[in-house]
Design a protein around this motif. Structure first.
Motif, PDB file in Angstrom:
ATOM      1  N   GLN A 187       1.263   4.020  -3.195  1.00 46.74           N
ATOM      2  CA  GLN A 187       1.070   5.464  -3.025  1.00 46.74           C
ATOM      3  C   GLN A 187       2.318   6.238  -3.445  1.00 46.74           C
ATOM      4  O   GLN A 187       2.221   7.264  -4.131  1.00 46.74           O
ATOM      5  CB  GLN A 187       0.741   5.783  -1.573  1.00 46.74           C
ATOM      6  CG  GLN A 187      -0.636   5.295  -1.153  1.00 46.74           C
ATOM      7  CD  GLN A 187      -0.880   5.615   0.291  1.00 46.74           C
ATOM      8  OE1 GLN A 187      -1.322   6.720   0.598  1.00 46.74           O
ATOM      9  NE2 GLN A 187      -0.577   4.687   1.164  1.00 46.74           N
ATOM     10  N   GLY A 246       2.668   6.653  -7.086  1.00 51.43           N
ATOM     11  CA  GLY A 246       1.611   7.409  -7.754  1.00 51.43           C
ATOM     12  C   GLY A 246       0.591   6.543  -8.473  1.00 51.43           C
ATOM     13  O   GLY A 246      -0.021   6.983  -9.446  1.00 51.43           O
ATOM     14  N   ILE A 261      -5.355   4.868  -7.422  1.00 48.22           N
ATOM     15  CA  ILE A 261      -6.049   4.141  -6.361  1.00 48.22           C
ATOM     16  C   ILE A 261      -7.539   4.081  -6.683  1.00 48.22           C
ATOM     17  O   ILE A 261      -8.178   5.113  -6.872  1.00 48.22           O
ATOM     18  CB  ILE A 261      -5.856   4.835  -4.988  1.00 48.22           C
ATOM     19  CG1 ILE A 261      -4.382   5.068  -4.668  1.00 48.22           C
ATOM     20  CG2 ILE A 261      -6.578   4.064  -3.888  1.00 48.22           C
ATOM     21  CD1 ILE A 261      -3.557   3.845  -4.488  1.00 48.22           C
ATOM     22  N   ILE A 312      -5.778  -0.976  -7.015  1.00 50.88           N
ATOM     23  CA  ILE A 312      -5.245   0.032  -7.928  1.00 50.88           C
ATOM     24  C   ILE A 312      -5.624  -0.374  -9.345  1.00 50.88           C
ATOM     25  O   ILE A 312      -6.057  -1.501  -9.585  1.00 50.88           O
ATOM     26  CB  ILE A 312      -3.708   0.179  -7.801  1.00 50.88           C
ATOM     27  CG1 ILE A 312      -2.997  -1.144  -8.134  1.00 50.88           C
ATOM     28  CG2 ILE A 312      -3.328   0.660  -6.408  1.00 50.88           C
ATOM     29  CD1 ILE A 312      -1.490  -1.047  -8.202  1.00 50.88           C
ATOM     30  N   PRO A 366      -9.061   2.529  -1.377  1.00 51.78           N
ATOM     31  CA  PRO A 366      -7.966   2.633  -0.405  1.00 51.78           C
ATOM     32  C   PRO A 366      -7.899   1.410   0.506  1.00 51.78           C
ATOM     33  O   PRO A 366      -8.856   0.631   0.602  1.00 51.78           O
ATOM     34  CB  PRO A 366      -8.310   3.887   0.392  1.00 51.78           C
ATOM     35  CG  PRO A 366      -9.785   4.023   0.263  1.00 51.78           C
ATOM     36  CD  PRO A 366     -10.138   3.460  -1.097  1.00 51.78           C
ATOM     37  N   TRP A 376       0.837  -1.206   0.000  1.00 56.17           N
ATOM     38  CA  TRP A 376       0.000   0.000   0.000  1.00 56.17           C
ATOM     39  C   TRP A 376       0.871   1.255   0.000  1.00 56.17           C
ATOM     40  O   TRP A 376       0.647   2.183  -0.790  1.00 56.17           O
ATOM     41  CB  TRP A 376      -0.934  -0.037   1.205  1.00 56.17           C
ATOM     42  CG  TRP A 376      -1.658   1.235   1.481  1.00 56.17           C
ATOM     43  CD1 TRP A 376      -1.540   2.008   2.593  1.00 56.17           C
ATOM     44  CD2 TRP A 376      -2.626   1.889   0.658  1.00 56.17           C
ATOM     45  NE1 TRP A 376      -2.361   3.103   2.510  1.00 56.17           N
ATOM     46  CE2 TRP A 376      -3.046   3.051   1.323  1.00 56.17           C
ATOM     47  CE3 TRP A 376      -3.164   1.608  -0.594  1.00 56.17           C
ATOM     48  CZ2 TRP A 376      -3.984   3.938   0.795  1.00 56.17           C
ATOM     49  CZ3 TRP A 376      -4.099   2.498  -1.127  1.00 56.17           C
ATOM     50  CH2 TRP A 376      -4.501   3.629  -0.429  1.00 56.17           C
ATOM     51  N   LEU A 377       1.876   1.280   0.851  1.00 56.21           N
ATOM     52  CA  LEU A 377       2.778   2.433   0.917  1.00 56.21           C
ATOM     53  C   LEU A 377       3.538   2.611  -0.389  1.00 56.21           C
ATOM     54  O   LEU A 377       3.701   3.735  -0.888  1.00 56.21           O
ATOM     55  CB  LEU A 377       3.741   2.290   2.093  1.00 56.21           C
ATOM     56  CG  LEU A 377       3.098   2.305   3.482  1.00 56.21           C
ATOM     57  CD1 LEU A 377       4.132   1.986   4.552  1.00 56.21           C
ATOM     58  CD2 LEU A 377       2.396   3.628   3.744  1.00 56.21           C
TER      59      LEU A 377
END
Length: 76
Positions: A29, A32, A35, A51, A38, A25-26
């Motif tokens: 993000q 870029g 998403i 995603i 979340p 997840w990190l």
């Protein structure tokens, strides 16, 4: 006719189960990624996020929420 635009609703998605979803997840993000959903705990017991790939397909990454290591779950 195909316009070349990718809509926000994937026609299909692929579930990818991993031992620990938070690091992915990190990373998503940080890179870029687009998403679609979340990271969250789901009522069916998984923790996941989704995603979109460049063609608009959903890639859902998840792991069991608080149920131990995915590699050994259900093998005993």
């Amino acid at each position: 006719a195909h316009t070349g635009e990718v809509d926000d609703t994937p026609r299909t998605n692929l579930r990818i189960t991993v031992a620990e979803v938070e690091p992915l997840w990190l990373r998503a993000q940080a890179l870029g990624a687009r998403i679609l959903e979340p990271l969250s705990d789901k009522p069916y017991g998984d923790r996941d996020f989704m995603i979109a790939d460049p063609d608009g397909f959903g890639l859902r990454f998840g792991s069991p929420a608080g149920r131990g290591d995915v590699r050994t779950r259900g093998l005993g």
